[in-house]
Scaffold this motif. Structure first.
Motif, PDB file in Angstrom:
ATOM      1  N   GLN A  81       1.225   3.554  -3.377  1.00 37.62           N
ATOM      2  CA  GLN A  81       0.862   4.966  -3.366  1.00 37.62           C
ATOM      3  C   GLN A  81       2.008   5.827  -3.883  1.00 37.62           C
ATOM      4  O   GLN A  81       1.806   6.777  -4.648  1.00 37.62           O
ATOM      5  CB  GLN A  81       0.485   5.395  -1.941  1.00 37.62           C
ATOM      6  N   TRP A  82       3.238   5.446  -3.524  1.00 39.88           N
ATOM      7  CA  TRP A  82       4.402   6.199  -4.019  1.00 39.88           C
ATOM      8  C   TRP A  82       4.506   6.068  -5.547  1.00 39.88           C
ATOM      9  O   TRP A  82       4.818   7.033  -6.246  1.00 39.88           O
ATOM     10  CB  TRP A  82       5.681   5.672  -3.358  1.00 39.88           C
ATOM     11  N   GLN A 123      -4.159  -3.098  -2.848  1.00 39.02           N
ATOM     12  CA  GLN A 123      -4.485  -1.675  -2.947  1.00 39.02           C
ATOM     13  C   GLN A 123      -5.944  -1.476  -3.343  1.00 39.02           C
ATOM     14  O   GLN A 123      -6.652  -0.638  -2.778  1.00 39.02           O
ATOM     15  CB  GLN A 123      -3.605  -0.997  -4.002  1.00 39.02           C
ATOM     16  N   GLU A 161       1.873   8.300  -7.257  1.00 40.29           N
ATOM     17  CA  GLU A 161       2.212   9.723  -7.123  1.00 40.29           C
ATOM     18  C   GLU A 161       3.422  10.090  -7.972  1.00 40.29           C
ATOM     19  O   GLU A 161       3.429  11.123  -8.651  1.00 40.29           O
ATOM     20  CB  GLU A 161       2.477  10.039  -5.647  1.00 40.29           C
ATOM     21  N   THR A 178      -7.639   8.142  -2.547  1.00 43.36           N
ATOM     22  CA  THR A 178      -6.182   8.279  -2.660  1.00 43.36           C
ATOM     23  C   THR A 178      -5.781   8.665  -4.080  1.00 43.36           C
ATOM     24  O   THR A 178      -4.934   9.542  -4.288  1.00 43.36           O
ATOM     25  CB  THR A 178      -5.495   6.961  -2.267  1.00 43.36           C
ATOM     26  N   ASN A 204       0.828  -1.209   0.000  1.00 43.68           N
ATOM     27  CA  ASN A 204       0.000   0.000   0.000  1.00 43.68           C
ATOM     28  C   ASN A 204       0.863   1.260   0.000  1.00 43.68           C
ATOM     29  O   ASN A 204       0.599   2.201  -0.760  1.00 43.68           O
ATOM     30  CB  ASN A 204      -0.927  -0.008   1.224  1.00 43.68           C
ATOM     31  N   LYS A 205       1.887   1.259   0.834  1.00 45.36           N
ATOM     32  CA  LYS A 205       2.770   2.427   0.900  1.00 45.36           C
ATOM     33  C   LYS A 205       3.563   2.585  -0.398  1.00 45.36           C
ATOM     34  O   LYS A 205       3.647   3.690  -0.968  1.00 45.36           O
ATOM     35  CB  LYS A 205       3.723   2.277   2.087  1.00 45.36           C
ATOM     36  N   PHE A 247      -9.231   3.719  -1.585  1.00 49.93           N
ATOM     37  CA  PHE A 247      -8.406   3.672  -2.798  1.00 49.93           C
ATOM     38  C   PHE A 247      -8.756   4.813  -3.758  1.00 49.93           C
ATOM     39  O   PHE A 247      -7.876   5.525  -4.245  1.00 49.93           O
ATOM     40  CB  PHE A 247      -8.566   2.322  -3.496  1.00 49.93           C
ATOM     41  N   THR A 270      -4.184  12.254  -5.233  1.00 50.90           N
ATOM     42  CA  THR A 270      -2.882  12.260  -5.919  1.00 50.90           C
ATOM     43  C   THR A 270      -2.950  13.105  -7.185  1.00 50.90           C
ATOM     44  O   THR A 270      -2.034  13.881  -7.493  1.00 50.90           O
ATOM     45  CB  THR A 270      -2.460  10.824  -6.261  1.00 50.90           C
TER      46      THR A 270
END
Length: 701
Positions: free
Chosen positions: A499-500, A530, A503, A539, A495-496, A536, A543
């Motif tokens: 997300q990176w 995710q 982005e 997020t 998940n971390k 989701f 972003t």
């Protein structure tokens, strides 16, 4: 039983099955014949009704005209007699001389008119004259037709009589038209009596019947000719539909098989393997037997694959799968989980000795060199064995134990097998070491994105790119995503990291667009973990807002397994994403266990054909059929198609001929770091020169 005849797919399957094909010719014949019969019957009834009605109206007018002529003659010459006859009895009327004269006069005036009987009634309904003398002095008072005629109306009706007296002669089987006609006489035009006239219309009805039969025969003949013509047209159409249905069923069966089997080796895939394993565990617990799970990993396969290439590596995997299958019993399940990992489910064991025997047999079979092209390849394997039910295991824990035992066997020198024991899990595996390094990889900027171009096969220009995650390990160098992505998913870091990735891909794409480069769409892979997060969509939206990238320049690639965990919730989420303009792609199509009916419901834009299919286009006719079926399926749903993993010119030309929309792969471009991709981007991203070289190569070859 082999994997071909032992429950070829899970018990609960979402695969769409074709209904029996619609029998066009059969139903056309039944409906057409029924329609023709009905049309003829209805036409016959309608024609009979119209003809009878017209006949009655025509003859009624003739009878009225005749009655008017006869009325003047009758009342002028016999009016006094008829008026006084109302007071006479039957015999007196019959024997009266005026009766005979009246009868003779009527015979002379109606001789050629088919009039078979005439009656005259007083206004009281008393019969003062009848051609059939037996009916003289009868009363018609109260009869509907007589009362209507007495009031000034003409009443006619036609009936079939099997017997009737015409004057003094008995005639049989006649159609008779009877008319009640008021006799109007004098200057004041008053009704003085009622005339009933019987007319034989048998000849007319016979003519009408013959005409009707001729018309019906003509209509039936015309319909039969039309039916014959249409029959052959529909027969041809039915033949085309049946051929099409057979092709569709064949292609669908291929896709169904691929959903539960590995495309390369034909072995059951992970989904079918798990179903078989759970079934075997339930059976073992019920029958008090054992199940042994063998987890097989090839030693040094990566070196062989890198040295000889992917096609040779695939050929090696196919041969290895055959050898493993030959070492097992028909009732056992041999599956390929991923890459060079295989599993064997041994059912119905009473001791573990048989599992040891099978493991030794597999190791010996794989030690024999494999000839691939001009090369002989020697390869070995390491096998981990876990047995059920020594503890209260689930299918997942049994797999973990067999996996751990396999790594222990590798650590002890490879090319051997090892049974799971509690101490095996304490042995540090390569995954454990990688997991420790991954925890800090993102913070230490060891993760980066590479970009691989997507090419439009219509104009050979780059129209987008896929962002691919790479890990530059400080001591081990670049590590393949197939090694560390599963670890990220297991320990929750996905998940971390995911997300990176979203982005960073959006930020970089926005930077390129702002620098004046033509806008391209960047595709980002989304893990099922995710996708299942409640936040989701929020997020993704945040972003886009943070980076300023237009939603239309972002594409999310989702795997089949991730899409179908909660289909209804996912459909609603996908609709929200698409409403913002984000494109959705179904990644690795054909390798999962998706139902075609569910895919039809998903609001997706793109289907990506998995590289395993593309790799076998040149060598496997059945795989070409599957790829063709996938392309046909996507075109029917108006979806774009991306073929990934294109490595040869033959693959590219085949895909172009089959109207595949887009392609990506090593033949076109390897995944590139940011600076190298930007150079390609700024150079225009035109691959026409590559296409021209491929064409020339094939023309000269």
């Amino acid at each position: 039983m082999s994997f071909y005849n032992y429950r070829s797919k899970p018990e609960k399957s979402n695969v769409v099955y074709y209904r029996p094909p619609f029998r066009l010719l059969r139903y056309f014949t039944i409906i057409s014949l029924a329609t023709m019969l009905t049309a003829n019957v209805v036409f016959a009834i309608w024609f009979s009704y119209i003809s009878a009605d017209k006949l009655i109206n025509n003859e009624e007018r003739n009878n009225v005209a005749l009655a008017n002529t006869l009325s003047n003659w009758i009342w002028t010459n016999y009016g006094g007699f008829l008026s006084s006859a109302a007071r006479l009895g039957k015999e007196e009327i019959i024997n009266h001389k005026m009766t005979a004269k009246l009868d003779q006069g009527l015979v002379e005036r109606t001789a050629a008119l088919n009039i078979i009987k005439i009656k005259i009634y007083t206004l009281n309904g008393y019969t003062v004259f009848s051609s059939d003398m037996s009916q003289v002095a009868a009363s018609k008072k109260g009869r509907h037709a007589f009362e209507q005629a007495k009031s000034g109306q003409v009443i006619s009706k036609m009936a079939f009589r099997d017997k009737i007296y015409a004057r003094k002669e008995l005639i049989e089987n006649r159609n008779i038209l009877s008319s009640y006609i008021p006799i109007i006489y004098g200057k004041d035009k008053q009704i003085v009596a009622v005339l009933e006239m019987y007319k034989d219309v048998s000849n007319l009805t016979s003519d009408i019947r013959q005409t009707r039969e001729k018309i019906i025969i003509a209509v039936a003949t015309g319909l039969a000719i039309l039916f014959t013509i249409l029959f052959f047209v529909v027969k041809r159409a039915d033949s085309i539909i049946r051929i099409y249905n057979k092709e569709q069923q064949y292609n669908t069966a291929k896709i169904e098989h691929q959903a539960y089997h590995d495309a390369l080796t034909g072995l059951p895939n992970r989904v079918l393997f798990l179903d078989r394993l759970e079934h075997a565990m339930i059976h073992a617990k019920t029958e008090n037997l054992l199940v042994a799970l063998l987890f097989i990993d090839l030693d040094r396969f990566k070196q062989v694959n890198d040295r000889l290439g992917h096609e040779s590596g695939d050929a090696l995997l196919v041969e290895i799968s055959k050898r493993i299958r030959d070492c097992t019993r028909p009732a056992d399940t041999v599956a390929r989980l991923s890459g060079d990992e295989f599993t064997v489910v041994l059912e119905g064991l009473r001791t573990i000795d048989l599992a040891m025997s099978f493991a030794s047999r597999i190791i010996q079979a794989l030690e024999k060199p494999v000839t691939i092209g001009c090369n002989k390849v020697s390869i070995s394997c390491s096998i981990g064995i876990a047995v059920y039910p020594f503890e209260d295991d689930t299918s997942q824990t049994l797999i973990q134990k067999a996996d751990s035992a396999m790594y222990y066997a590798k650590k002890k020198g490879k090319n051997n097998y090892h049974f799971y024991s509690p101490g095996t899990l304490q042995t540090s595996s390569p995954e454990t070491n990688l997991e420790q390094d991954l925890i800090n990889a993102l913070d230490k900027n060891q993760l980066e994105l590479y970009y691989q171009p997507k090419i439009n096969l219509n104009d050979w220009k780059m129209l987008g790119m896929e962002a691919l995650l790479r890990w530059n390990h400080p001591t081990k160098g670049y590590i393949s995503p197939t090694e560390f992505i599963p670890i990220l998913e297991e320990n929750g870091l996905i998940n971390k990291v995911g997300q990176w990735v979203i982005e960073e891909a959006c930020r970089q794409n926005k930077e390129w667009i702002d620098s004046g480069l033509p806008p391209l769409r960047v595709a980002v892979n989304i893990s099922s973990i995710q996708l299942n997060r409640i936040d989701f969509t929020d997020t993704v939206f945040s972003t886009l807002e943070k980076t300023g990238l237009d939603p239309g320049h972002l594409e999310l690639e989702l795997t089949e397994s991730g899409l179908l965990t909660d289909i209804d919730a996912n459909i609603e989420m996908f609709k929200q994403l698409r409403e913002r303009g984000i494109r959705l792609a179904l990644d690795d199509f054909g390798t999962g266990y998706s139902s075609l009916s569910y895919i039809c419901k998903l609001p997706i834009d793109v289907i990506k054909i998995d590289r395993e299919f593309i790799n076998q286009i040149s060598s496997n006719r059945e795989t070409r059929s599957v790829v063709t079926a996938i392309l046909s399926f996507a075109h029917g749903l108006r979806l774009d198609v991306v073929a990934e993993g294109v490595e040869t010119s033959e693959q590219l030309l085949f895909l172009n001929a089959m109207r595949c929309t887009y392609a990506q792969g090593f033949l076109l471009s390897h995944p590139l770091p940011v600076d190298e991709f930007e150079k390609l981007y700024r150079a225009g991203g035109n691959f026409e020169h590559l296409a021209e070289n491929i064409r020339k190569e094939w023309q000269t070859g």
